[in-house]
Design a protein around this motif. Sequence first.
Motif, PDB file in Angstrom:
ATOM      1  N   ALA A  56      -7.345   9.436   3.802  1.00 46.18           N
ATOM      2  CA  ALA A  56      -8.036   8.753   2.459  1.00 46.18           C
ATOM      3  C   ALA A  56      -9.018   9.751   2.390  1.00 46.18           C
ATOM      4  O   ALA A  56      -9.367  10.434   1.182  1.00 46.18           O
ATOM      5  CB  ALA A  56      -8.444   7.776   2.613  1.00 46.18           C
ATOM      6  N   LEU A  85      -7.233   3.695   3.599  1.00 40.14           N
ATOM      7  CA  LEU A  85      -8.607   2.678   4.209  1.00 40.14           C
ATOM      8  C   LEU A  85      -7.370   1.867   4.194  1.00 40.14           C
ATOM      9  O   LEU A  85      -8.373   1.662   5.814  1.00 40.14           O
ATOM     10  CB  LEU A  85      -9.224   2.756   3.337  1.00 40.14           C
ATOM     11  CG  LEU A  85     -10.923   4.313   2.487  1.00 40.14           C
ATOM     12  CD1 LEU A  85     -11.993   3.675   2.219  1.00 40.14           C
ATOM     13  CD2 LEU A  85     -11.190   4.908   3.960  1.00 40.14           C
ATOM     14  N   GLU A  86      -7.061   0.918   3.425  1.00 37.63           N
ATOM     15  CA  GLU A  86      -6.545  -0.234   3.982  1.00 37.63           C
ATOM     16  C   GLU A  86      -5.561  -0.234   5.248  1.00 37.63           C
ATOM     17  O   GLU A  86      -5.836  -1.669   5.459  1.00 37.63           O
ATOM     18  CB  GLU A  86      -5.777  -0.987   2.857  1.00 37.63           C
ATOM     19  CG  GLU A  86      -7.075  -1.650   1.783  1.00 37.63           C
ATOM     20  CD  GLU A  86      -8.053  -2.550   2.922  1.00 37.63           C
ATOM     21  OE1 GLU A  86      -7.630  -2.922   3.080  1.00 37.63           O
ATOM     22  OE2 GLU A  86      -8.862  -2.987   2.201  1.00 37.63           O
ATOM     23  N   HIS A 134     -17.679   6.394   0.731  1.00 35.13           N
ATOM     24  CA  HIS A 134     -16.793   6.480   1.662  1.00 35.13           C
ATOM     25  C   HIS A 134     -16.700   7.603   2.563  1.00 35.13           C
ATOM     26  O   HIS A 134     -16.433   7.006   3.765  1.00 35.13           O
ATOM     27  CB  HIS A 134     -15.405   5.908   0.777  1.00 35.13           C
ATOM     28  CG  HIS A 134     -15.007   4.803   0.348  1.00 35.13           C
ATOM     29  ND1 HIS A 134     -15.430   3.908   0.887  1.00 35.13           N
ATOM     30  CD2 HIS A 134     -15.511   4.679  -0.698  1.00 35.13           C
ATOM     31  CE1 HIS A 134     -15.041   2.337   0.396  1.00 35.13           C
ATOM     32  NE2 HIS A 134     -14.908   3.163  -0.961  1.00 35.13           N
ATOM     33  N   TYR A 184       1.057  -1.353   0.256  1.00 37.73           N
ATOM     34  CA  TYR A 184      -0.409   0.155  -0.004  1.00 37.73           C
ATOM     35  C   TYR A 184       0.744   0.994   0.096  1.00 37.73           C
ATOM     36  O   TYR A 184       0.673   2.453  -0.959  1.00 37.73           O
ATOM     37  CB  TYR A 184      -1.384   0.096   1.065  1.00 37.73           C
ATOM     38  CG  TYR A 184      -1.654  -1.236   1.147  1.00 37.73           C
ATOM     39  CD1 TYR A 184      -2.859  -1.211  -0.083  1.00 37.73           C
ATOM     40  CD2 TYR A 184      -1.842  -2.626   2.630  1.00 37.73           C
ATOM     41  CE1 TYR A 184      -3.760  -2.325  -0.311  1.00 37.73           C
ATOM     42  CE2 TYR A 184      -2.619  -3.247   2.076  1.00 37.73           C
ATOM     43  CZ  TYR A 184      -3.954  -3.638   1.457  1.00 37.73           C
ATOM     44  OH  TYR A 184      -4.501  -4.418   0.901  1.00 37.73           O
ATOM     45  N   TYR A 193      -8.400   4.500  -1.608  1.00 37.51           N
ATOM     46  CA  TYR A 193      -8.123   2.714  -0.911  1.00 37.51           C
ATOM     47  C   TYR A 193      -7.395   2.247  -0.319  1.00 37.51           C
ATOM     48  O   TYR A 193      -7.702   2.116   0.594  1.00 37.51           O
ATOM     49  CB  TYR A 193      -8.725   2.086  -1.790  1.00 37.51           C
ATOM     50  CG  TYR A 193     -10.095   2.369  -2.365  1.00 37.51           C
ATOM     51  CD1 TYR A 193     -11.019   2.784  -1.985  1.00 37.51           C
ATOM     52  CD2 TYR A 193     -10.670   1.939  -4.157  1.00 37.51           C
ATOM     53  CE1 TYR A 193     -12.161   2.482  -2.104  1.00 37.51           C
ATOM     54  CE2 TYR A 193     -11.520   2.346  -4.452  1.00 37.51           C
ATOM     55  CZ  TYR A 193     -12.341   2.585  -3.689  1.00 37.51           C
ATOM     56  OH  TYR A 193     -14.243   2.515  -4.132  1.00 37.51           O
ATOM     57  N   SER A 238     -16.369   7.649  -4.180  1.00 36.14           N
ATOM     58  CA  SER A 238     -15.316   9.119  -3.004  1.00 36.14           C
ATOM     59  C   SER A 238     -16.639   9.337  -2.183  1.00 36.14           C
ATOM     60  O   SER A 238     -16.550   9.271  -0.947  1.00 36.14           O
ATOM     61  CB  SER A 238     -15.576   9.774  -4.111  1.00 36.14           C
ATOM     62  OG  SER A 238     -14.147   9.614  -4.825  1.00 36.14           O
TER      63      SER A 238
END
Length: 353
Positions: free
Chosen positions: A115, A107-108, A143, A75, A104, A140
């Motif tokens: 994010a 977010l992970e 989220h 990431y 993303y 978007s």
Amino acid sequence: MFKKTCVFIAAAIFSLTVSCSGNSRGRLLPQADSADYKETQHYLAEILDSKDLPEKIRYGVINKIAGNMLSVNDYPGLIIFLTQWVEQNKDDPYNAYWLLMAAYAYLENDANPLAEYYFERIINDYDDLTVQGKSVHFLSLQHLIQISTSPANRISYFNQLINRFPNDISKTELYYRLALEYEKEGEWDLSLRSYTQFLDQMDAPTIQITGYPGAYIKAKNLIDFNNSPKDWTFESLDALVSAVKSAISSYNYNALDRYKSKVNFFAMSWRQDETDDNAQQSFSMHNYMLGNRIRYSAELDPSSTPTEAYLRTTGWSTYMNVWYLYFRKVNFPANPDIHGRWEWAGIYYGEKL
């Protein structure tokens, strides 16, 4: 400016976990152990460095490089690769999509503020783009409403989803959630308007909204109360209790009927919930006072609080002799003249549990 600076500092900290060389090709290489993986990334990097690469081929190469990074959970490397590409290739029509992938990745890694920054950039700085049949603006916004903690921002996101993507969302649910956000901001008129829009939807009576059981009843009660004259409220609890006691003593059922809340008045057992279908009652006190000897306690029940109070009474009927009259402070900030007054809101049948 402060928010943007913080984002770049955090991204720089993220990059410390990634080793990369000074040329553009070196930055494409994640630290994966597989020789095949490295060879594949080198090959894709060679293609990407080619001059006059057709747009569709370039999109496919970048997408493949990014997908490979995701496959090994690199990431940080993915974020650096994509964000640097966007900054160095501002004319790339797929930049919104590359930033979506970067968001993303944040977010992970539980980096929600970062994010959020990139999701907002996608919406504010780039035209919408459909990739693989999906709108990057829509994704978007979806989220953002999940990770944003700012009511003002969430209001903007909800409104954009409702106005721009009405066929892709449940307007019924979003109107309700929008009303809640307006409440948090003290925008009472807008909140009431959103509750009304929620109630106007055909599926409002049956919709189930996660985290908000009884949403329809709450909204309906609120709007009904707003549209009522509210002339049954009293300035203080003492004034209300005194008036009710006086009416009971004189068997003045007309007065008691006037003192009862004209909206959402309930009469139920202690085991029921106020939102139950059969809890809302409309009846005259005359039917229960006639021929009965009604008594009330001298003091309010000890369980009473600064916002709720109970008065024990007896003699109403042989079937259910004990009634607790329930009084509550009106919580309605939309109308400062009514907010904080007191109302007789209901009756509990039987002894307290």
